[in-house]
Design a protein around this motif. Sequence first.
Motif, PDB file in Angstrom:
ATOM      1  N   VAL A 193      33.700  55.107  80.857  1.00 45.95           N
ATOM      2  CA  VAL A 193      33.836  56.431  80.251  1.00 45.95           C
ATOM      3  C   VAL A 193      33.103  56.483  78.912  1.00 45.95           C
ATOM      4  O   VAL A 193      32.337  57.412  78.634  1.00 45.95           O
ATOM      5  CB  VAL A 193      35.319  56.792  80.065  1.00 45.95           C
ATOM      6  N   SER A 194      33.331  55.483  78.086  1.00 39.67           N
ATOM      7  CA  SER A 194      32.721  55.457  76.752  1.00 39.67           C
ATOM      8  C   SER A 194      31.201  55.410  76.847  1.00 39.67           C
ATOM      9  O   SER A 194      30.492  56.170  76.156  1.00 39.67           O
ATOM     10  CB  SER A 194      33.243  54.255  75.960  1.00 39.67           C
ATOM     11  N   ASP A 195      30.692  54.531  77.713  1.00 34.74           N
ATOM     12  CA  ASP A 195      29.234  54.437  77.871  1.00 34.74           C
ATOM     13  C   ASP A 195      28.662  55.741  78.415  1.00 34.74           C
ATOM     14  O   ASP A 195      27.597  56.204  77.969  1.00 34.74           O
ATOM     15  CB  ASP A 195      28.889  53.279  78.818  1.00 34.74           C
ATOM     16  N   GLY A 196      29.359  56.344  79.376  1.00 34.05           N
ATOM     17  CA  GLY A 196      28.864  57.583  79.967  1.00 34.05           C
ATOM     18  C   GLY A 196      28.830  58.730  78.975  1.00 34.05           C
ATOM     19  O   GLY A 196      27.850  59.490  78.925  1.00 34.05           O
ATOM     20  N   LEU A 197      29.879  58.869  78.173  1.00 34.82           N
ATOM     21  CA  LEU A 197      29.899  59.950  77.183  1.00 34.82           C
ATOM     22  C   LEU A 197      28.875  59.717  76.074  1.00 34.82           C
ATOM     23  O   LEU A 197      28.265  60.671  75.578  1.00 34.82           O
ATOM     24  CB  LEU A 197      31.305  60.096  76.595  1.00 34.82           C
TER      25      LEU A 197
ATOM     26  N   ARG B 116      27.549  73.809  76.494  1.00 33.67           N
ATOM     27  CA  ARG B 116      27.860  74.086  77.903  1.00 33.67           C
ATOM     28  C   ARG B 116      27.361  72.968  78.803  1.00 33.67           C
ATOM     29  O   ARG B 116      28.102  72.465  79.672  1.00 33.67           O
ATOM     30  CB  ARG B 116      27.238  75.419  78.324  1.00 33.67           C
ATOM     31  N   ARG B 117      26.101  72.559  78.613  1.00 30.45           N
ATOM     32  CA  ARG B 117      25.531  71.501  79.456  1.00 30.45           C
ATOM     33  C   ARG B 117      26.252  70.174  79.239  1.00 30.45           C
ATOM     34  O   ARG B 117      26.514  69.433  80.195  1.00 30.45           O
ATOM     35  CB  ARG B 117      24.043  71.337  79.159  1.00 30.45           C
ATOM     36  N   SER B 118      26.594  69.871  78.005  1.00 32.03           N
ATOM     37  CA  SER B 118      27.267  68.607  77.715  1.00 32.03           C
ATOM     38  C   SER B 118      28.653  68.563  78.324  1.00 32.03           C
ATOM     39  O   SER B 118      29.081  67.544  78.876  1.00 32.03           O
ATOM     40  CB  SER B 118      27.352  68.393  76.198  1.00 32.03           C
ATOM     41  N   VAL B 119      29.365  69.677  78.233  1.00 28.51           N
ATOM     42  CA  VAL B 119      30.706  69.747  78.811  1.00 28.51           C
ATOM     43  C   VAL B 119      30.628  69.580  80.326  1.00 28.51           C
ATOM     44  O   VAL B 119      31.431  68.850  80.934  1.00 28.51           O
ATOM     45  CB  VAL B 119      31.377  71.084  78.442  1.00 28.51           C
TER      46      VAL B 119
ATOM     47  N   GLU C  40      31.659  66.188  85.068  1.00 28.81           N
ATOM     48  CA  GLU C  40      31.131  65.486  86.238  1.00 28.81           C
ATOM     49  C   GLU C  40      31.373  63.984  86.122  1.00 28.81           C
ATOM     50  O   GLU C  40      31.712  63.323  87.115  1.00 28.81           O
ATOM     51  CB  GLU C  40      29.637  65.775  86.393  1.00 28.81           C
ATOM     52  N   LEU C  41      31.199  63.440  84.933  1.00 24.53           N
ATOM     53  CA  LEU C  41      31.467  62.015  84.716  1.00 24.53           C
ATOM     54  C   LEU C  41      32.922  61.701  85.033  1.00 24.53           C
ATOM     55  O   LEU C  41      33.219  60.723  85.741  1.00 24.53           O
ATOM     56  CB  LEU C  41      31.157  61.630  83.266  1.00 24.53           C
ATOM     57  N   GLY C  42      33.823  62.513  84.528  1.00 27.28           N
ATOM     58  CA  GLY C  42      35.237  62.289  84.787  1.00 27.28           C
ATOM     59  C   GLY C  42      35.580  62.339  86.263  1.00 27.28           C
ATOM     60  O   GLY C  42      36.404  61.559  86.754  1.00 27.28           O
ATOM     61  N   ALA C  43      34.924  63.253  86.987  1.00 32.47           N
ATOM     62  CA  ALA C  43      35.202  63.394  88.414  1.00 32.47           C
ATOM     63  C   ALA C  43      34.711  62.201  89.220  1.00 32.47           C
ATOM     64  O   ALA C  43      35.181  61.963  90.336  1.00 32.47           O
ATOM     65  CB  ALA C  43      34.562  64.682  88.941  1.00 32.47           C
ATOM     66  N   SER C  44      33.776  61.438  88.648  1.00 27.20           N
ATOM     67  CA  SER C  44      33.199  60.302  89.372  1.00 27.20           C
ATOM     68  C   SER C  44      33.961  59.008  89.162  1.00 27.20           C
ATOM     69  O   SER C  44      33.627  57.990  89.774  1.00 27.20           O
ATOM     70  CB  SER C  44      31.739  60.103  88.932  1.00 27.20           C
ATOM     71  N   LEU C  45      34.974  59.027  88.306  1.00 24.39           N
ATOM     72  CA  LEU C  45      35.704  57.811  87.951  1.00 24.39           C
ATOM     73  C   LEU C  45      37.204  58.008  88.183  1.00 24.39           C
ATOM     74  O   LEU C  45      37.689  59.144  88.213  1.00 24.39           O
ATOM     75  CB  LEU C  45      35.451  57.469  86.475  1.00 24.39           C
ATOM     76  N   PRO C  46      37.963  56.896  88.298  1.00 26.63           N
ATOM     77  CA  PRO C  46      39.422  57.002  88.469  1.00 26.63           C
ATOM     78  C   PRO C  46      40.112  57.239  87.125  1.00 26.63           C
ATOM     79  O   PRO C  46      40.799  56.373  86.588  1.00 26.63           O
ATOM     80  CB  PRO C  46      39.792  55.644  89.066  1.00 26.63           C
ATOM     81  N   VAL C  47      39.922  58.451  86.584  1.00 29.83           N
ATOM     82  CA  VAL C  47      40.386  58.769  85.237  1.00 29.83           C
ATOM     83  C   VAL C  47      41.021  60.159  85.229  1.00 29.83           C
ATOM     84  O   VAL C  47      41.117  60.819  86.266  1.00 29.83           O
ATOM     85  CB  VAL C  47      39.220  58.704  84.221  1.00 29.83           C
ATOM     86  N   HIS C  48      41.412  60.607  84.042  1.00 34.74           N
ATOM     87  CA  HIS C  48      42.067  61.908  83.882  1.00 34.74           C
ATOM     88  C   HIS C  48      41.302  62.698  82.823  1.00 34.74           C
ATOM     89  O   HIS C  48      41.209  62.271  81.670  1.00 34.74           O
ATOM     90  CB  HIS C  48      43.518  61.712  83.469  1.00 34.74           C
ATOM     91  N   THR C  49      40.770  63.849  83.208  1.00 36.21           N
ATOM     92  CA  THR C  49      39.925  64.647  82.327  1.00 36.21           C
ATOM     93  C   THR C  49      40.671  65.880  81.839  1.00 36.21           C
ATOM     94  O   THR C  49      41.290  66.594  82.628  1.00 36.21           O
ATOM     95  CB  THR C  49      38.645  65.085  83.058  1.00 36.21           C
ATOM     96  N   MET C  50      40.610  66.120  80.527  1.00 40.72           N
ATOM     97  CA  MET C  50      41.226  67.297  79.916  1.00 40.72           C
ATOM     98  C   MET C  50      40.191  68.011  79.054  1.00 40.72           C
ATOM     99  O   MET C  50      39.444  67.364  78.321  1.00 40.72           O
ATOM    100  CB  MET C  50      42.420  66.895  79.038  1.00 40.72           C
ATOM    101  N   GLN C  51      40.152  69.329  79.145  1.00 46.51           N
ATOM    102  CA  GLN C  51      39.279  70.123  78.296  1.00 46.51           C
ATOM    103  C   GLN C  51      40.112  70.870  77.269  1.00 46.51           C
ATOM    104  O   GLN C  51      41.170  71.420  77.588  1.00 46.51           O
ATOM    105  CB  GLN C  51      38.482  71.125  79.130  1.00 46.51           C
ATOM    106  N   GLY C  52      39.627  70.890  76.023  1.00 44.51           N
ATOM    107  CA  GLY C  52      40.257  71.638  74.958  1.00 44.51           C
ATOM    108  C   GLY C  52      39.215  72.444  74.214  1.00 44.51           C
ATOM    109  O   GLY C  52      38.117  72.700  74.732  1.00 44.51           O
ATOM    110  N   LYS C  53      39.520  72.834  73.000  1.00 43.74           N
ATOM    111  CA  LYS C  53      38.578  73.604  72.200  1.00 43.74           C
ATOM    112  C   LYS C  53      37.436  72.708  71.738  1.00 43.74           C
ATOM    113  O   LYS C  53      37.604  71.832  70.896  1.00 43.74           O
ATOM    114  CB  LYS C  53      39.290  74.201  70.984  1.00 43.74           C
ATOM    115  N   ASP C  54      36.268  72.894  72.355  1.00 40.71           N
ATOM    116  CA  ASP C  54      35.055  72.156  71.988  1.00 40.71           C
ATOM    117  C   ASP C  54      35.184  70.663  72.219  1.00 40.71           C
ATOM    118  O   ASP C  54      34.488  69.872  71.580  1.00 40.71           O
ATOM    119  CB  ASP C  54      34.676  72.422  70.524  1.00 40.71           C
TER     120      ASP C  54
END
Length: 270
Positions: A130-134, A166-169, A174-188
């Motif tokens: 996750v860290s490397d991907g972000l 927008r593109r970065s988010v 997409e990165l989160g969806a490709s890994l066994p992780v939990h993705t949350m979106q907040g303000k920015d």
Amino acid sequence: MTEGPAVPLDRPVLDAIAALAALDGEGPVLVASDFDGVLAPLVDDPSASRPTPGASAALTRLAALPPGRARTALVSGRNLAALAELSSPPAGVLLVGSHGAERGAVLGSGAVETLPFALEPDQADALRAVSDGLEAIAGPVDGAWVEHKPSAAVLHTRRCSPEDARRSVEAAVELGASLPVHTMQGKDVVEIAVVETSKGQAIDALRAELGAVAVVYLGDDVTDERAFAVLHEGDLGIKVGPGETVARVRVSTTDDAAEVLAVLAEHLER
């Protein structure tokens, strides 16, 4: 002589606070709040975030109440160390960092006692991915940066142009969806965690541990909706600022939030 309220509160807020303070039960009222956007105004540089003077004063009053009357907690997406450093909470305040993955409490000396926390080997591997991907997503984007936590990494886009954000988010999701992780979106922000946590789970855990008779929760972000969603009929959820919410009442600004806490402290001190 004390000054009057800086911001008048609506009658529904005042009535709800009075009803909570009048509860006579076997446990305390849990007063919990997000930090950024509630106690502290949102700023472009997260390291510059500080609570308003009114919020700090109200927290001090609430934390000084007998533990059988009230307990106070800060519940944040920030890691525990950053939350403690930036909020400068008084002794007795409970701290919940990383959306519930980290727990601690402020001692009388001002030091923070933290509960043990460790990742399983597979979680540690996922966090590195996750860290490397972000970092790869944020690297070429002006204004984007990555915050690293013990159980998550967070892409920040507040300083980006709208199109870059927008593109970065999208890439982070997409990165989160490709890994066994939990993705949350907040303000920015897009937070990708390797441990499943939420502010709602944190509130449920605090309620049970403290035997709270009621909960007051203040929040401003999408992630705070999970905390509002677990509140009971006699609890009080307060949304700070605009946006859809399941909270019972709404106030507009961080000054309003500070006034809510001050009025609540006044009622609980009686």
